[in-house]
Design an enzyme around this catalytic site. Structure first.
Site, PDB file in Angstrom:
ATOM      1  CB  CYS A  84      -0.911  -0.002   1.226  1.00  0.00           C
ATOM      2  SG  CYS A  84      -1.886   1.515   1.393  1.00  0.00           S
ATOM      3  CG  HIS A 199      -7.354   7.379  -0.010  1.00  0.00           C
ATOM      4  ND1 HIS A 199      -7.836   6.093  -0.132  1.00  0.00           N
ATOM      5  CD2 HIS A 199      -7.404   7.907  -1.267  1.00  0.00           C
ATOM      6  CE1 HIS A 199      -8.156   5.846  -1.391  1.00  0.00           C
ATOM      7  NE2 HIS A 199      -7.911   6.940  -2.097  1.00  0.00           N
ATOM      8  CD  GLN A 201      -8.759  10.857  -5.309  1.00  0.00           C
ATOM      9  OE1 GLN A 201      -8.170  11.258  -6.310  1.00  0.00           O
ATOM     10  NE2 GLN A 201      -9.683   9.915  -5.365  1.00  0.00           N
TER      11      GLN A 201
END
Length: 380
Positions: A84, A199, A201
């Site tokens: 990852c 996560h 963006q």
């Protein structure tokens, strides 16, 4: 009856900035007044030079820009946990984040749809207009832990993420050629995520997006036709709070509801009571409450079914154009295509071709489910 929110008092967030081996920016965000030690770890990887920017092409039929980013075809896709790129680096494996531990990290995407060239979209495009895709794409790693969810981050970590969003919104808004900044999270393979690690963006567009153009036009018409000083979003929030049937949560500074004309089977709007243009304009008390209320909503989504609910969490921030910013009102839109435990809504003919949505649920029913759902979040 909507839920009440207990808002803790939280501290500051420290920022440490560095660069990766190929020159991309990286920013660490740590809870407290001082950054954690070791955050300026050097990226030892031998990375190739950054690829050239893609391009944007003008669709004269719709008046919209389309980004063409063929260089992204070889981007990382659902790697195993030990490969990852968002986990901290180790002595054995170097990742996109050189530090051996971190709280929240934000860095320029290695495979961006936009940028890093500082170009703005032209003001008078026509058929055949193409330009370098200016702007910026950044990745926000919410946690060093590979497994988990945003809702389970804990209140203090969520507050750090909010501060990171606000910091990057302000910084990206100041870049040459940027017209709009968009913070978002895609969660779940059904949405199309390419990394399992929690996560989000941030896109800094060189043009104003079609959704923002449409909302700005509606807000401008509302103000002119009704001679109102309040924003259209504030007006709608007031109507929803007065009606009550679609409300989910109400706090001192924010309220959440399922919109009257929801397009998606699961859709929630989280709106600040004060008209502000973007996340950077949130004050400390508003950020503290948001750090409790936002993961609560995500936890309720996951409580509806036995398996995690895929969603898109999208922060609608006002474009930088002054005429649109005047009527802009920050708000969060959480949507999910999940219409039942084992069914998803797909954008078929009417939605994909005509942009005409058909919802398989009623907003009032969904709001009731969300009001009654336990949040299942971590309070740490």
């Amino acid at each position: 009856m909507t839920s009440t929110i207990n808002r803790p008092r939280l501290g500051h967030t420290a920022v440490t900035s560095t660069r990766l081996a190929d020159g991309r920016e990286l920013h660490y965000f740590d809870a407290g007044d001082r950054p954690a030690s070791g955050r300026l770890t050097v990226d030892q990887r031998a990375l190739p030079a950054r690829s050239e920017s893609g391009e944007i092409r003008y669709d004269a039929l719709t008046g919209e820009w389309v980004a063409v980013a063929a260089h992204r075809q070889n981007r990382t896709h659902l790697p195993p946990a030990d490969e990852c790129p968002l986990c901290p680096s180790t002595q054995i494996k170097a990742s996109e984040i050189p530090a051996t531990n971190y709280e929240v990290a934000v860095f320029e995407n290695r495979f961006p749809s936009l940028g890093p060239a500082p170009y703005a979209a032209p003001d008078s495009p026509a058929w055949g207009t193409r330009e370098i895709a200016g702007g910026r794409c950044e990745v926000v790693a919410f946690t060093p832990d590979h497994d988990g969810t945003f809702a389970a981050l804990g209140t203090r970590r969520v507050r750090t993420v909010i501060d990171a969003w606000a910091h990057r919104t302000e910084a990206l808004s100041a870049l040459p050629g940027v017209a709009q900044v968009f913070c978002f999270e895609n969660r779940g393979q059904d949405i199309g995520v390419t990394l399992h690690h929690p996560h989000g963006q941030i896109y800094a567009y060189p043009y104003i997006t079609p959704k923002a153009v449409a909302m700005a036009a509606a807000a401008g018409r509302f103000r002119e036709e009704n001679n109102k000083k309040q924003s259209l979003t504030a007006h709608i929030l007031g109507k929803e709070r007065a009606d009550g049937s679609r409300m989910v949560l109400e706090g001192e500074f924010f309220s959440a509801y399922v919109p009257f004309a929801a397009r998606w089977p699961l859709e929630i709007h989280l709106v600040p009571h004060r008209q502000i243009p973007d996340l950077a304009a949130l004050d400390s008390a508003e950020r503290d409450e948001l750090a409790v209320l936002y993961p609560d909503l995500l936890g309720r989504l996951d409580s509806l079914y036995a398996s995690p609910t895929p969603y898109i969490s999208a922060w609608h921030q006002a474009p930088l154009d002054p005429s649109m910013r005047r009527d802009g009102h920050l708000h969060l839109q959480i949507t999910s295509p999940r219409r039942a435990a084992d069914k998803l809504k797909y954008l078929a003919g009417s939605e994909a071709a005509m942009g005409a949505f058909i919802n398989d649920t009623t907003p009032e029913h969904v709001a009731g489910l969300l009001r009654d759902a336990p949040a299942h979040i971590s309070a740490g």
